[in-house]
Design a protein around this motif. Structure first.
Motif, PDB file in Angstrom:
ATOM      1  N   GLY A 173       2.488  12.320 142.662  1.00  0.00           N
ATOM      2  CA  GLY A 173       2.704  13.762 142.621  1.00  0.00           C
ATOM      3  C   GLY A 173       1.901  14.432 141.524  1.00  0.00           C
ATOM      4  N   ILE A 174       1.859  13.814 140.342  1.00  0.00           N
ATOM      5  CA  ILE A 174       1.118  14.429 139.247  1.00  0.00           C
ATOM      6  C   ILE A 174      -0.357  14.489 139.577  1.00  0.00           C
ATOM      7  CG2 ILE A 174       0.399  14.095 136.853  1.00  0.00           C
ATOM      8  CD1 ILE A 174       3.185  13.159 136.233  1.00  0.00           C
ATOM      9  N   GLY A 175      -0.898  13.427 140.136  1.00  0.00           N
ATOM     10  CA  GLY A 175      -2.298  13.434 140.547  1.00  0.00           C
ATOM     11  C   GLY A 175      -2.551  14.566 141.533  1.00  0.00           C
ATOM     12  N   ALA A 176      -1.623  14.716 142.502  1.00  0.00           N
ATOM     13  CA  ALA A 176      -1.791  15.751 143.517  1.00  0.00           C
ATOM     14  C   ALA A 176      -1.722  17.138 142.899  1.00  0.00           C
ATOM     15  CB  ALA A 176      -0.727  15.593 144.594  1.00  0.00           C
ATOM     16  N   TYR A 177      -0.716  17.374 142.062  1.00  0.00           N
ATOM     17  CA  TYR A 177      -0.544  18.699 141.474  1.00  0.00           C
ATOM     18  C   TYR A 177      -1.711  19.078 140.584  1.00  0.00           C
ATOM     19  CZ  TYR A 177       3.956  20.546 142.900  1.00  0.00           C
ATOM     20  OH  TYR A 177       4.990  21.101 143.618  1.00  0.00           O
ATOM     21  N   VAL A 178      -2.167  18.127 139.748  1.00  0.00           N
ATOM     22  CA  VAL A 178      -3.281  18.426 138.849  1.00  0.00           C
ATOM     23  C   VAL A 178      -4.525  18.773 139.659  1.00  0.00           C
ATOM     24  CG1 VAL A 178      -4.839  17.432 137.151  1.00  0.00           C
ATOM     25  CG2 VAL A 178      -2.397  17.131 136.909  1.00  0.00           C
ATOM     26  N   THR A 179      -4.702  18.086 140.798  1.00  0.00           N
ATOM     27  CA  THR A 179      -5.828  18.406 141.672  1.00  0.00           C
ATOM     28  C   THR A 179      -5.792  19.869 142.078  1.00  0.00           C
ATOM     29  OG1 THR A 179      -5.704  16.190 142.591  1.00  0.00           O
ATOM     30  CG2 THR A 179      -7.002  17.800 143.811  1.00  0.00           C
TER      31      THR A 179
ATOM     32  N   SER B  74     -15.829  20.772 141.241  1.00  0.00           N
ATOM     33  CA  SER B  74     -16.557  19.553 141.539  1.00  0.00           C
ATOM     34  C   SER B  74     -15.627  18.349 141.495  1.00  0.00           C
ATOM     35  CB  SER B  74     -17.674  19.374 140.515  1.00  0.00           C
ATOM     36  OG  SER B  74     -18.118  18.049 140.527  1.00  0.00           O
ATOM     37  N   ILE B  75     -15.856  17.413 142.389  1.00  0.00           N
ATOM     38  CA  ILE B  75     -15.051  16.191 142.385  1.00  0.00           C
ATOM     39  C   ILE B  75     -15.197  15.505 141.032  1.00  0.00           C
ATOM     40  CG2 ILE B  75     -14.725  13.944 143.475  1.00  0.00           C
ATOM     41  CD1 ILE B  75     -15.779  15.061 146.013  1.00  0.00           C
ATOM     42  N   ALA B  76     -16.380  15.601 140.456  1.00  0.00           N
ATOM     43  CA  ALA B  76     -16.637  14.922 139.187  1.00  0.00           C
ATOM     44  C   ALA B  76     -15.760  15.454 138.071  1.00  0.00           C
ATOM     45  CB  ALA B  76     -18.112  15.087 138.817  1.00  0.00           C
ATOM     46  N   ARG B  77     -15.253  16.678 138.249  1.00  0.00           N
ATOM     47  CA  ARG B  77     -14.372  17.222 137.210  1.00  0.00           C
ATOM     48  C   ARG B  77     -12.917  17.013 137.581  1.00  0.00           C
ATOM     49  NH1 ARG B  77     -11.735  22.314 136.515  1.00  0.00           N
ATOM     50  NH2 ARG B  77     -12.609  23.013 138.485  1.00  0.00           N
TER      51      ARG B  77
ATOM     52  N   VAL C 138      -9.571  25.889 148.104  1.00  0.00           N
ATOM     53  CA  VAL C 138     -10.946  25.434 148.256  1.00  0.00           C
ATOM     54  C   VAL C 138     -11.004  23.965 147.874  1.00  0.00           C
ATOM     55  CG1 VAL C 138     -13.324  25.775 147.545  1.00  0.00           C
ATOM     56  CG2 VAL C 138     -11.747  27.714 147.579  1.00  0.00           C
ATOM     57  N   LYS C 139     -11.495  23.133 148.774  1.00  0.00           N
ATOM     58  CA  LYS C 139     -11.488  21.692 148.509  1.00  0.00           C
ATOM     59  C   LYS C 139     -12.653  21.312 147.598  1.00  0.00           C
ATOM     60  CE  LYS C 139      -8.694  20.878 152.416  1.00  0.00           C
ATOM     61  NZ  LYS C 139      -8.393  20.177 153.628  1.00  0.00           N
ATOM     62  N   PRO C 140     -12.467  20.252 146.827  1.00  0.00           N
ATOM     63  CA  PRO C 140     -13.504  19.866 145.866  1.00  0.00           C
ATOM     64  C   PRO C 140     -14.808  19.452 146.551  1.00  0.00           C
ATOM     65  CG  PRO C 140     -11.460  18.704 145.430  1.00  0.00           C
ATOM     66  CD  PRO C 140     -11.303  19.381 146.745  1.00  0.00           C
ATOM     67  N   THR C 141     -15.892  19.620 145.849  1.00  0.00           N
ATOM     68  CA  THR C 141     -17.198  19.285 146.411  1.00  0.00           C
ATOM     69  C   THR C 141     -17.959  18.404 145.435  1.00  0.00           C
ATOM     70  OG1 THR C 141     -18.127  21.243 145.383  1.00  0.00           O
ATOM     71  CG2 THR C 141     -17.395  21.458 147.659  1.00  0.00           C
ATOM     72  N   LEU C 142     -19.005  17.777 145.918  1.00  0.00           N
ATOM     73  CA  LEU C 142     -19.873  16.994 145.040  1.00  0.00           C
ATOM     74  C   LEU C 142     -21.293  17.215 145.519  1.00  0.00           C
ATOM     75  CD1 LEU C 142     -19.813  15.038 142.675  1.00  0.00           C
ATOM     76  CD2 LEU C 142     -19.933  13.167 144.304  1.00  0.00           C
TER      77      LEU C 142
ATOM     78  N   SER D  28     -18.895  18.241 150.851  1.00  0.00           N
ATOM     79  CA  SER D  28     -17.636  18.941 150.642  1.00  0.00           C
ATOM     80  C   SER D  28     -16.525  18.177 151.333  1.00  0.00           C
ATOM     81  CB  SER D  28     -17.704  20.362 151.206  1.00  0.00           C
ATOM     82  OG  SER D  28     -16.413  20.906 151.260  1.00  0.00           O
ATOM     83  N   LEU D  29     -15.411  18.033 150.621  1.00  0.00           N
ATOM     84  CA  LEU D  29     -14.297  17.310 151.218  1.00  0.00           C
ATOM     85  C   LEU D  29     -13.592  18.146 152.280  1.00  0.00           C
ATOM     86  CD1 LEU D  29     -12.791  15.415 148.167  1.00  0.00           C
ATOM     87  CD2 LEU D  29     -14.093  14.509 150.094  1.00  0.00           C
ATOM     88  N   ASP D  30     -14.097  19.333 152.507  1.00  0.00           N
ATOM     89  CA  ASP D  30     -13.540  20.160 153.554  1.00  0.00           C
ATOM     90  C   ASP D  30     -13.968  19.625 154.914  1.00  0.00           C
ATOM     91  OD1 ASP D  30     -13.561  23.703 154.313  1.00  0.00           O
ATOM     92  OD2 ASP D  30     -11.972  22.218 154.335  1.00  0.00           O
ATOM     93  N   ASP D  31     -15.104  18.967 154.933  1.00  0.00           N
ATOM     94  CA  ASP D  31     -15.611  18.393 156.173  1.00  0.00           C
ATOM     95  C   ASP D  31     -14.822  17.144 156.511  1.00  0.00           C
ATOM     96  OD1 ASP D  31     -18.346  16.298 156.989  1.00  0.00           O
ATOM     97  OD2 ASP D  31     -17.325  17.716 158.320  1.00  0.00           O
TER      98      ASP D  31
END
Lengths: 315, 316, 391
Positions: B62-68, B78-81, B140-144, B148-151
């Motif tokens: 849950g914490i991982g999800a919420y922080v995301t 960015s995914i890197a962040r 907005v989903k993270p990108t690198l 894009s993780l939206d795809d």
């Protein structure tokens, strides 16, 4: 705790005479009511937690389904209310007997197989039991939220301070819990059965070697634990309504109580329940947002100080 | 020893080839299963390798999800962040919980981990920190760079990559000195201590790594669903992942993956009205009874099934 | 090795087959698929059932067709659980492939539905959940509401309370989106009228242990208390409020949900309570009377505001479908027609704002017997400010 509140009550009565003390008196009256709320909640929690700590301390079974017994008690109150009307105490007694019988059967059919298993398996099987109980309840009684009426002779309240009246039923709930607590203490410390329970808790094999029928003892203790939780549920039904999932919230708090109080200790469970009651009630008033967290912080603090709980198996 | 690599590799190849064949619903389902497999693998490190039964592992998910979601804010990132933030947050809470709860043993440990998970649950459920009981949405989903993780396709491969990396990491860990030490602690902690190992630190390290991997699963879950909810930290979720482990079989990494697959599919199956009619809405009953039967009859999980048959074949 | 594949692949194949079968069956016939995602269990169960009944009543009155096409219904029980919302709505959108989503009651669940509807471009009609955000920052052309925004009846109540001369108020509600927005709407109008909200009390949804908070209210001695609860929670709160003796000295105000559908259970505790809502049971208009009679005959129960909202949801959908003659591929024309309709509702005629929310009269009602009786119009043609909507 109670002594402190009683002293405040006396002071409060004297002070309300003077007008200039009115503000202080209102605060005192409020504080007093919140004390009563805390104690009443704590005592009800104690009823459930004592069953859990007994079952755990004596049989070594971690039972996640204990909250479900509380729920069963509440639904029992809902189901029995139309038949008993005014005879509330009779209804409670009948409910307790039914719950004890149910506990007895459940131990024989299911829990007796869990004693030899590792904790993980106990956790999972009792977790699965929760799912089963919830669904059976859903099939039998549906999923609606139900209100349960307090009996007419306990309706209404008495004036406390200028605006509030404190419901008689809550007083009854607290008194009933105290009576049961005294009864429990007496049974465990002053009867043969209690002696056998304590013996079985200290050293199971030795007790069996001495001729105690451990199986029967366990069955009785389990039935007692279930009955306690169900009684708490029946008493709580008019206070908190009857709804699906009511077992879950009680269960976790009970775990905290048992961890704080020390596994297997009834006195510890009592102290811990009252502590939790105070933290929860006053937390709701002063730290509305963090009141839920407060109880766990309390547990964390106690763990840092005494990892095995406040009382170690001292009845 | 050599053969044990074949099945996971074959499975990985099959998974990588699947996307074109799957309907949108099944596509989602496979991704969900893979994420839960990562989650289950993270707990396997604690339960199977080190012998620590934690009933509060969902807190790290849950914490991982919420922080995301919180780190993404309104404009993504960015995914890197975001990914390291999510994983570090989960690891950080694991450090706090582990330091306090590893002082206890056995049943106390189980109850204490549960309670700490509840604490995190209430922080997200009650406070204004993050949307309360309604949860939060990821807009907005993270990108690198260009990905894009939206795809959907990218997301699929990202999740599969995470699963493969987690599995490989844990397999390597198991074979390392650290892993052997953990196994020793599981078997007999006192002996390890007598041999001079600082067991508390080893256990804490395992706890933090497990928490970090659960945080990774949480990141993936948040991105997949686009929504997070305090229920992700609830003890039902913690119970579910334990169930996955015991379904698959504790003590093997494969068990965690198999368990995740089996549990998710069982839930889907039990809810299908086409198969079970009126019982479908009461799927928790069927699931509960199945679990009881499973734990009673197959305590070694599905992997144990194979052993039994294999043993039967050998001994006739 | 064979057993590995056996244990993994068989359930997978079975699931795939079953799901394919469902999909194929759905595509064969031509009716419009309406997916209900409503609470059929839990504290909002009666609301969910009322909404569905209202919707189906309208369709029945139109001969079972809207815009010339038959309707096929799907249902999912959302249990008022936001955590399961995404999974549940995906069942309707991806597994059952519905054309129109109708739901739900709980604002948190509705937010998830709105997001899924936006992501998948599915038509969504909301027959209750008042989350301001849905016709605010999350507004979209394919999302329409037939009910209200949490702000509307709350704002009206704030205005009424200020006009009655109250200066100090305390609000109390559940800690979720609907509660927070309702309280904010009340505070906006109340403070505009010269009052002040001194404390905001709340407890987690769907808890009903009000004792500590009632004690706090008594201690603070406000002029009025504004409460937002619905369903089972509303019953308990009103009764507990009366049991604590507070109803004799501090008037309890709230939006209509506090007393709608709950008066019988609340009994004497609720008598005389003033609430604001876009509906009153005894609105004496031809339309309302005809609707209530029809509902009572069909379902042997008295209609309430939730039934009206479900009924109007069907009306809105019907108007849109009629405009495009049942051709759902003409999506833009369909949603435009749904926004342009003047709905002849049992609550009175209302229009839809560009953001998708009803622009409607809010009534002041008083609880008498088992009905919320109309007393006056609190605010005429109140439109939600739709803050943050870019439509």
């Amino acid at each position: 705790m109670a002594g402190g509140c009683a002293a405040l009550l006396f002071d409060g009565l004297r002070l309300t005479q003077a007008d200039s003390y009115r503000i202080a008196a209102v605060d005192l009256a409020t504080f007093l009511v919140q004390c009563l709320n805390a104690v009443q909640y704590g005592l009800l929690l104690f009823l459930v937690a004592s069953g859990l700590t007994l079952i755990f301390g004596i049989m070594g079974v971690i039972n996640l389904a204990h909250g479900s017994f509380y729920m069963i008690g509440a639904y029992l109150a809902f189901a029995l209310a139309p038949y008993f009307g005014d005879w509330f105490v009779t209804q409670l007694i009948v409910g307790v007997l039914l719950a004890a019988a149910f506990g007895y059967l459940l131990e024989w059919a299911f829990f007796s197989f869990l004693y030899q298993r590792e904790h993980l398996q106990q956790v999972l099987m009792t977790y699965a039991l929760i799912l089963v109980f919830e669904e059976v309840r859903s099939l039998l009684v549906g999923n609606d939220v139900h209100g349960v009426q307090a009996p007419p002779w306990l309706a209404g309240g008495f004036r406390l301070g200028e605006l509030m009246s404190y419901p008689w039923y809550r007083v009854f709930a607290s008194v009933a819990c105290v009576v049961v607590a005294i009864g429990l203490y007496w049974v465990v410390n002053r009867t043969r059965l209690g002696m056998m329970i304590r013996a079985g808790a200290s050293n199971r094999d030795m007790a069996r070697g001495l001729g105690l029928n451990i199986r029967l003892l366990y069955r009785i203790v389990f039935a007692g634990g279930v009955a306690l939780a169900a009684l708490a549920g029946m008493i709580a039904a008019p206070l908190s309504s009857v709804y699906p999932g009511m077992g879950g919230s009680v269960l976790i708090i009970c775990f905290v109580v048992v961890v704080i109080g020390g596994i297997g200790s009834i006195t510890g469970a009592l102290i811990a329940s009252l502590l939790v009651g105070v933290v929860d009630t006053f937390g709701k008033v002063f730290f509305a947002e963090y009141s839920g967290v407060g109880v766990y912080l309390l547990m964390a603090v106690i763990l840092v100080w005494r990892p095995e709980g406040l009382m170690k198996r001292a009845y | 020893m050599k053969r044990s690599w074949i099945v996971p590799v074959v499975a990985a190849l099959v998974l990588l080839a699947l996307p074109p064949v799957l309907s949108p619903y099944l596509h989602d389902l496979v991704v969900k299963i893979a994420i839960y497999a990562v989650f289950a693998l993270s707990l396997e490190l604690l339960v199977g390798v080190t012998g620590l039964v934690s009933l509060g592992h969902a807190a790290f998910l849950g914490i991982g999800a919420y922080v995301t979601v919180l780190a993404s804010g309104d404009s993504g990132g960015s995914i890197a962040r975001i990914l390291p933030l999510a994983v570090l947050a989960a690891a950080g809470y694991a450090l706090f919980v582990g330091a306090l709860s590893l002082r206890t043993k056995g049943v106390y440990f189980i109850m204490v981990t549960l309670a700490f998970a509840q604490m995190a649950y209430f922080v997200f459920h009650d406070t204004k920190l993050a949307g309360g009981s309604d949860g939060l949405f990821l807009y907005v989903k993270p990108t690198l760079v260009t990905l894009s993780l939206d795809d959907k396709r990218t997301m699929y491969y990202a999740v599969m990559l995470a699963l493969v990396v987690t599995y490989a990491l844990l397999a390597l860990l198991q074979r390392s000195r650290f892993g052997h030490a953990l196994a020793g602690i599981r078997v007999n902690e006192q002996r390890m201590r007598a041999a001079g190992y600082p067991t508390f630190r080893y256990k804490l390290a395992a706890f933090v790594i497990a928490g970090a991997l659960a945080g990774l699963a949480g990141f993936l879950l948040a991105v997949k669903d686009g929504a997070v909810n305090p229920e992700l930290l609830s003890w039902h979720e913690s119970g579910a992942v334990l169930l996955m482990l015991i379904l698959g079989g504790i003590g093997h990494l494969r068990g965690a993956v198999i368990g995740a697959i089996a549990f998710t599919l069982l839930k889907e199956l039990f809810q299908l009205e086409a198969l079970l009619g009126p019982l479908a809405s009461h799927w928790q009953l069927t699931l509960g009874l199945t679990i009881i039967a499973f734990v009673a009859l197959l305590p070694k999980g599905l992997i144990g099934l194979r052993r039994r048959f294999a043993a039967g074949a050998v001994h006739g | 090795m064979p057993f590995h594949t056996f244990t993994i692949k068989t359930p997978l194949a079975a699931a795939a087959l079953a799901l394919c079968a469902l999909g194929a069956h759905a595509q064969a016939s031509a009716p419009i698929k309406v997916g209900f995602m409503l609470p059929y269990t839990g504290t909002y169960a009666s609301l969910g059932n009322m909404i569905e009944s209202g919707f189906k009543l309208y369709v029945q009155e139109q001969g079972g067709k809207l815009g010339g096409r038959e309707i096929q219904y799907f249902k999912v029980d959302d249990e008022s659980e936001p955590s399961k919302a995404t999974d549940n709505v995906n069942k309707l959108i991806k597994r059952d492939n519905v054309d129109v989503l109708v739901g739900t009651v709980h604002s948190g669940v509705a937010l998830a539905m709105a997001k899924a509807a936006k992501d998948n471009s599915t038509l969504l009609i909301i027959p209750n959940a008042g989350a301001d955000a849905i016709t605010g920052p999350m507004c979209a052309a394919n999302i329409v509401r037939s009910s209200f925004s949490n702000w509307q009846p709350a704002y009206a109540m704030g205005k009424v309370a200020a006009e009655k001369g109250a200066k100090k108020a305390i609000t109390i509600t559940w800690n979720y989106a609907a509660g927070a927005e309702s309280v904010k709407g009340f505070a906006e109008a109340f403070e505009k009228g010269g009052g002040k909200v001194v404390k905001d009390l709340n407890l987690p949804f769907p808890g009903v242990e009000f004792q500590a908070l009632l004690t706090e209210i008594a201690a603070q001695k406000p002029d009025v208390v504004y409460a937002f609860f619905a369903g089972g929670g509303a019953v308990k709160f009103v009764k507990d409020y009366a049991a604590a003796g507070l109803n004799k000295t501090i008037p309890l105000y709230g939006p209509g949900f506090l007393t709608d559908g709950t008066l019988e259970a609340q009994g004497a505790a609720a008598q005389g309570m003033l609430t604001t809502l876009h509906y009153a049971d005894n609105l004496d208009t031809a339309r309302n009377n005809a609707f209530r009679k029809s509902f009572a005959l069909t379902y042997k129960a008295n209609a309430d505001v939730y039934a009206v909202q479900g009924y109007d949801a069907a009306q809105i959908l019907g108007a849109g479908l009629t405009a495009v003659k049942g051709d759902m591929s003409k999506r833009d024309a369909l949603t435009a027609a749904m926004h342009k309709v003047t709905v002849d509702s049992p609550r009175g005629k209302f229009t839809i704002s560009p953001a998708g929310n009803p622009v409607q009269d809010i009534y002041l009602r008083e609880a008498k017997g088992n009905n919320n009786e109309y007393r006056a119009v609190a605010i005429k043609a109140l439109a939600d400010p739709a803050r943050g909507c870019k439509l």
